[in-house]
Design an enzyme around this catalytic site. Sequence first.
Site, PDB file in Angstrom:
ATOM      1  N   ARG A  15      59.543  31.697   4.865  1.00  0.00           N
ATOM      2  CA  ARG A  15      59.294  32.885   5.692  1.00  0.00           C
ATOM      3  C   ARG A  15      60.424  33.893   5.514  1.00  0.00           C
ATOM      4  NH1 ARG A  15      57.931  28.233   8.464  1.00  0.00           N
ATOM      5  NH2 ARG A  15      55.814  28.102   9.316  1.00  0.00           N
ATOM      6  N   ARG A  70      51.769  22.292  16.734  1.00  0.00           N
ATOM      7  CA  ARG A  70      51.640  21.328  15.617  1.00  0.00           C
ATOM      8  C   ARG A  70      52.353  20.011  15.947  1.00  0.00           C
ATOM      9  NH1 ARG A  70      52.833  26.204  11.394  1.00  0.00           N
ATOM     10  NH2 ARG A  70      50.677  26.727  10.951  1.00  0.00           N
TER      11      ARG A  70
HETATM   12  C1  LIG Z   1      52.669  31.179   8.141  1.00  0.00           C
HETATM   13  C2  LIG Z   1      53.310  30.664   9.340  1.00  0.00           C
HETATM   14  O1  LIG Z   1      54.314  31.142   9.793  1.00  0.00           O
HETATM   15  C3  LIG Z   1      52.729  29.530  10.016  1.00  0.00           C
HETATM   16  O2  LIG Z   1      51.524  29.233   9.864  1.00  0.00           O
HETATM   17  O3  LIG Z   1      53.468  28.825  10.709  1.00  0.00           O
END
Ligand SMILES: CC(=O)C(=O)O
Length: 321
Positions: free
Chosen positions: A94, A157
């Site tokens: 990033r 996540r």
């Molecule tokens: C691209 C991004 O920063 C993400 O999906 O975490």
Amino acid sequence: MPLQSEPPNVKIVIVGAGSVGVTTAYALLLSNLASEIVLLDIDTTRAEGEVIDLSHAAHFAHAKVRVARGYEDCAGATIVIITAGVNQKPGQTRLDLVKTNYRLFESVVPQVARHAPDTILLVATNPVDVLTQAAQDLSGFPTERVIGSGTAMDTTRFRHELGRHYRVNPRNVHAVIIGEHGDSQIPVWSLASIAGMRLRDYCRQAGVEYDEAAMDAVAQRTRGAAYEIIKRKGKTNYGVASVLVGIVEPIVKNNDAIVTVSRVGIYEGVGPVALSMPCKLNNSGAHMDVPLMLDDVEREGLRKSAESILEALNSARNPES
Ligand SMILES: CC(=O)C(=O)O
Ligand SMILES: NC(=O)C1=CN([C@@H]2O[C@H](COP(=O)(O)OP(=O)(O)OC[C@H]3O[C@@H](n4cnc5c(N)ncnc54)[C@H](O)[C@@H]3O)[C@@H](O)[C@H]2O)C=CC1
């Protein structure tokens, strides 16, 4: 899909009608949190096409969707979401995007701030922490009114991965990722819990082993998720769109939900710098009055994360470097 109740009088402008912007518009439309969704993009033809398509989905919701004629259409927005900018190619971090997207913010943010001086800015463009700080500088807004989606994405996540490992619904996993939305992010293991029990206590009570190697793999999959997705489909969009709606909701409903988002502050003596910590969200923005008792390793991780974000910000501010 059933028609829902009338949404409140809330205008949301999305700057950047690319993959993230449009998926967010669609998710917002179905959430019924806004009465008006406005798409602003330099590629007006693309934005027009997206608006026509979205209007047909709007048939099943209540919000009006339209293309902005220019930045003057930011006037009166409750929230302006910024998703404009380049995204990562496979293998890029990033932070590799910082110079290009910083320049873009130098042109976008002052125009938004001029036409919508009372709005809340919600930044998704990467590197999101650096650009949240850039947006705060360039707008001159108070720190609580400039929010980056930050590690709300990574936290989602992380909970997903822990839920899969322990076979419990991620909603019942309390665990956060703090720091950079990027490679220096920090999983807060010391506070991670399921059903009110810290992970080691949960394992003891459940009669299962606390597997250190499996937890390292959970952290690695969380940190590497975007790379894995981008390697396969070239971008990420659904996760972030849902996370952005999850940030918009407590702002619009003014309900003090605690979400791990990025904002400018002083962290472990480093700063001012934007990074993520759990914040209370309401209609005046993101507030850092949520205490978090970190252990020494996590505090050191946070300090290093803050330093790496500041370093990237300084390199973007100085085009010669
Ligand atoms: C691209 C991004 O920063 C993400 O999906 O975490
Ligand atoms: N924070 C997060 O969790 C996530 C952040 N992202 C980031 O979001 C950003 C956008 O990604 P995508 O939507 O996939 O890219 P995209 O290429 O699909 O869309 C970018 C859009 O920005 C527009 N744009 C470029 N310059 C502009 C300007 N000056 N004014 C208005 N619009 C402008 C382009 O015309 C394009 O429509 C990237 O920086 C990406 O890394 C992506 C996924 C997750």
